[in-house]
Motif scaffolding. Structure first.
Motif, PDB file in Angstrom:
ATOM      1  N   TYR A   1       0.824  -1.212   0.000  1.00 35.90           N
ATOM      2  CA  TYR A   1       0.000   0.000   0.000  1.00 35.90           C
ATOM      3  C   TYR A   1       0.853   1.255   0.000  1.00 35.90           C
ATOM      4  O   TYR A   1       0.456   2.284  -0.543  1.00 35.90           O
ATOM      5  N   ASN A   3      -5.761  -0.464 -10.106  1.00 32.03           N
ATOM      6  CA  ASN A   3      -5.230  -1.625  -9.392  1.00 32.03           C
ATOM      7  C   ASN A   3      -6.302  -2.665  -9.108  1.00 32.03           C
ATOM      8  O   ASN A   3      -6.062  -3.863  -9.232  1.00 32.03           O
ATOM      9  N   ILE A   4      -7.496  -2.190  -8.723  1.00 35.36           N
ATOM     10  CA  ILE A   4      -8.583  -3.133  -8.433  1.00 35.36           C
ATOM     11  C   ILE A   4      -9.062  -3.805  -9.712  1.00 35.36           C
ATOM     12  O   ILE A   4      -9.143  -5.031  -9.796  1.00 35.36           O
ATOM     13  N   ALA A  33      -5.940   9.705  -7.154  1.00 40.59           N
ATOM     14  CA  ALA A  33      -6.068   8.632  -6.168  1.00 40.59           C
ATOM     15  C   ALA A  33      -7.113   7.621  -6.641  1.00 40.59           C
ATOM     16  O   ALA A  33      -6.883   6.407  -6.612  1.00 40.59           O
ATOM     17  N   ILE A  34      -8.250   8.141  -7.100  1.00 43.22           N
ATOM     18  CA  ILE A  34      -9.325   7.252  -7.554  1.00 43.22           C
ATOM     19  C   ILE A  34      -8.863   6.398  -8.735  1.00 43.22           C
ATOM     20  O   ILE A  34      -9.060   5.184  -8.760  1.00 43.22           O
ATOM     21  N   LEU A  40       1.629   1.866  -3.442  1.00 42.99           N
ATOM     22  CA  LEU A  40       0.442   2.419  -4.096  1.00 42.99           C
ATOM     23  C   LEU A  40       0.317   3.919  -3.803  1.00 42.99           C
ATOM     24  O   LEU A  40       0.002   4.719  -4.687  1.00 42.99           O
ATOM     25  N   LEU A  41       0.597   4.282  -2.548  1.00 43.26           N
ATOM     26  CA  LEU A  41       0.536   5.697  -2.163  1.00 43.26           C
ATOM     27  C   LEU A  41       1.550   6.525  -2.955  1.00 43.26           C
ATOM     28  O   LEU A  41       1.238   7.622  -3.415  1.00 43.26           O
ATOM     29  N   GLN A  91       2.662   5.817  -5.861  1.00 45.09           N
ATOM     30  CA  GLN A  91       2.102   5.931  -7.215  1.00 45.09           C
ATOM     31  C   GLN A  91       1.080   7.053  -7.292  1.00 45.09           C
ATOM     32  O   GLN A  91       1.067   7.833  -8.237  1.00 45.09           O
ATOM     33  N   VAL A  92       0.204   7.088  -6.279  1.00 48.32           N
ATOM     34  CA  VAL A  92      -0.815   8.137  -6.249  1.00 48.32           C
ATOM     35  C   VAL A  92      -0.145   9.500  -6.261  1.00 48.32           C
ATOM     36  O   VAL A  92      -0.546  10.400  -6.993  1.00 48.32           O
ATOM     37  N   VAL A 102      -5.781   5.616  -9.777  1.00 44.17           N
ATOM     38  CA  VAL A 102      -4.729   4.638  -9.448  1.00 44.17           C
ATOM     39  C   VAL A 102      -5.321   3.438  -8.711  1.00 44.17           C
ATOM     40  O   VAL A 102      -5.040   2.278  -9.044  1.00 44.17           O
ATOM     41  N   VAL A 103      -6.168   3.726  -7.720  1.00 46.80           N
ATOM     42  CA  VAL A 103      -6.781   2.636  -6.947  1.00 46.80           C
ATOM     43  C   VAL A 103      -7.685   1.797  -7.852  1.00 46.80           C
ATOM     44  O   VAL A 103      -7.625   0.567  -7.866  1.00 46.80           O
ATOM     45  N   LEU A 104      -8.499   2.496  -8.661  1.00 42.93           N
ATOM     46  CA  LEU A 104      -9.420   1.800  -9.567  1.00 42.93           C
ATOM     47  C   LEU A 104      -8.655   0.897 -10.531  1.00 42.93           C
ATOM     48  O   LEU A 104      -9.021  -0.260 -10.738  1.00 42.93           O
TER      49      LEU A 104
END
Lengths: 287, 342
Positions: free
Chosen positions: B31, B270-271, B263-264, B34-35, B37-38, B266-268
């Motif tokens: 995570y 990944n999911i 943020a949305i 991931l942060l 990356q964001v 990058v997270v999206l």
């Protein structure tokens, strides 16, 4: 580079230019009339080509493949214009961004359906051989593409200059509101022109699939070249599209041989020069 | 800006920054990555926002500019074995130079043409990255782009990224609130009016493009250090479009929106990428939907809701500050944050 190689590259440049013209003419027509920068035009090309490929595999009939690919994309064009673009008519930024999003969706769906491997469309048997041209053996199909593009160019020119529909389009390019005020349903003309541009892109896709194969990313790649054609020729100009297609086609075919590492970069210089010195292109109206 | 009270806003920012600083102690390495990356993706999105949201010219090739910086850095460090400091300076200078050339080409064109020209520029960089094997190592990319000595470990790299991000954020806020930034907004609302008022709008747009390119370049350096690797995919059109989408989803012309949107996205990504291979399709559809139905983005919608609840005009919209544009803004659309119209 020997004389023969030189002639060969000129031929290659002309055939690629002919293909580019089929794509760029529809693109520039839509842009000139509707002021819509349709970045999905490359997507139209690729998906049209893939539809043609499937029909060709199923029926072994090349004419049918061309018609199917072009018609399918014309229908997509109508849906895009009526269903999506019409909602945001006249807002240049949203319109162009919408077509960017569409191209990604089209390209990825095509990847899901037709896989990621380069897929060539089989040569139609009647045009599969080669012919003797200026002492060179050259594929008949490529010569046919040039001939076809020339016919399309002449037809477009005739349509635009000598028919009522062409007159409406020319008037629409100059002043949309005025045409509308004269009682002509400009909305319908928009849809027709958009569908027609898409139709040409579909034809280009099937023809291009034969001698350049279809692959993911071909949509943006060919669009880049078509865009440079329109930048050089001037938006909305048919003559500009002819000249621009030849220039870009020749630059690319020589670049592929002389500086293969810099393929896209070679169209960058003319694009930059035109944008800086003549932002409306060689044939475009200077506003 | 959704919250009316400045105190609440301030408190929220402090808590968020504190959380970001505490992250290495709170979350698993995955995570944390991931942060990071964001953060660098948000920096890219904000650089896009400076052009697209504030100046009204949406660049759809910024991953290419990011790529220039990352490749210069990568080439100098991994191939030429240059010192990291020299490579960073060269990368930023190179980015500014390329931004100048790209900007010079693009800023005279109208908004939709601008989109197409920047897209072409992005493609050309991508083309060089894939074909110019000698320098870029084509699809294999450049490996071994070593980080500076003080940021070798993952948590150190994270803090470096966070610090650079915050500095850039402050700089960007100062820029958009400066007279220069207000002039950019004026150009967005009505370029002809700004020209009549005596502003050299072409020069302003060119400088804005270079500033925007510079921040994209900074993001490129952080990206190159993330995996100590750069490949054509990072400079490709999909990346450019994702940055644009981040600003659209979050709300253009707000900077905060770009961070939220990044943020949305990058997270999206990944999911979605773990569940299906069709991330690009989904991205394209989200793109179309947000252009059609949610032009103000999340921040814009939030502001609208807040205004409706209070029944008042709400907190000062970011546009209604400068003298020339206040006039323009009142004539223009009611939502200052929508994608500008022609």
């Amino acid at each position: 580079m020997t004389g023969n190689e030189l002639v060969l590259q000129i031929f290659n440049g002309m055939t690629f230019g002919a293909l580019l013209f089929l794509l760029a003419s529809g693109f520039t027509l839509i842009f000139g009339l509707m002021n819509i920068m349709n970045l999905a035009h490359g997507g139209f090309y690729l998906v049209g080509g893939y539809v043609g490929l499937s029909v060709m595999i199923a029926t072994r009939n090349f004419i049918l493949a061309v018609i199917a690919g072009a018609t399918a994309i014309a229908i997509v064009g109508v849906i895009v214009e009526r269903g999506l673009l019409r909602r945001i008519r006249g807002q240049a930024n949203p319109e162009v961004l919408l077509t960017v999003g569409l191209t990604f969706a089209f390209g990825d769906i095509a990847l899901a359906i037709w896989s990621g491997d380069p897929r060539p469309i089989p040569n139609p048997p009647e045009l599969s051989g080669s012919m003797n041209l200026l002492g060179l053996t050259y594929p008949t199909f490529r010569v046919a593409v040039v001939a076809f593009a020339a016919i399309v160019a002449l037809t477009l020119w005739y349509l635009q200059e000598h028919t009522r529909f062409g007159a409406i389009i020319r008037a629409g390019v100059d002043d949309r509101e005025m045409v509308d005020a004269l009682g002509i349903d400009i909305g319908r003309v928009f849809t027709q022109v958009f569908a027609f541009g898409a139709f040409l892109a579909g034809i280009a896709g099937v023809l291009g699939g034969v001698f350049m194969t279809l692959y993911p990313g071909a949509d943006w790649e060919i669009f880049l070249f078509a865009l440079v054609v329109v930048i050089i020729g001037g938006p909305g100009s048919l003559g500009g599209a002819v000249l621009g297609s030849l220039i870009v086609g020749l630059i690319d075919s020589f670049a592929k041989v002389l500086v293969p590492d810099l393929v896209y970069f070679t169209v960058f210089a003319p694009m930059a020069l035109i944008l800086v010195w003549r932002p409306n292109g060689l044939f475009g109206r200077q506003s | 800006m959704v919250l009316r009270s400045r105190w609440l806003q301030g408190a929220l920012v402090v808590v968020l920054v504190a959380l970001f600083f505490a992250a290495p102690y709170l979350v698993a390495p995955y995570y944390l990555a991931l942060l990071a990356q964001v953060l660098f993706f948000a920096l890219l999105a904000m650089s896009v926002d400076l052009m697209g949201g504030y100046t009204g010219l949406m660049p759809v090739g910024h991953a290419g500019i990011l790529g220039i910086s990352a490749y210069v850095l990568g080439y100098l460090i991994s191939t030429m074995k240059a010192p990291v400091g020299v490579a960073v300076i060269a990368a930023l200078v190179g980015t500014l130079l390329v931004s100048f050339i790209f900007g010079w080409m693009a800023v005279r064109t109208k908004e939709h043409f601008f989109v197409a020209v920047t897209l072409a520029q992005g493609m050309i960089v991508w083309g060089l990255a894939t074909k110019w094997t000698e320098v870029t190592n084509a699809e294999n990319g450049l490996r071994g782009i070593s980080r500076p000595a003080f940021a070798v470990l993952q948590w150190q790299y994270y803090y470096l990224t966070l610090a650079v991000f915050l500095i850039c954020l402050v700089l960007l806020i100062l820029i958009v609130r400066s007279p220069f930034g207000l002039t950019l907004k004026g150009i967005r609302e009505s370029e002809s009016r700004m020209r009549t008022l005596g502003y050299d709008t072409t020069l302003h747009k060119l400088i804005a493009f270079m500033i925007s390119g510079f921040f994209a370049g900074v993001a490129g350096i952080l990206l190159a250090w993330y995996n100590m690797f750069i490949s054509p995919a990072s400079a490709g059109l999909t990346r450019s479009a994702m940055a644009v989408l981040a600003t659209l989803v979050g709300g253009t012309g707000t900077l905060v929106g770009s961070i939220l949107g990044a943020a949305i996205i990058v997270v999206l990504e990944n999911i979605v990428s773990t569940a299906t291979q069709r991330w690009t399709t989904i991205m394209g559809i989200v793109f179309v939907v947000s252009v059609l139905f949610a032009r103000e983005g999340i921040i814009g919608l939030g502001m609208k809701l807040a205004q409706r609840r209070t029944g008042a005009v709400g907190p000062a919209s970011p546009v209604a500050k400068g003298a020339p544009e206040a006039i323009v803004a009142s004539v223009g659309s009611s939502t200052a944050n929508s994608v500008p119209k022609g």
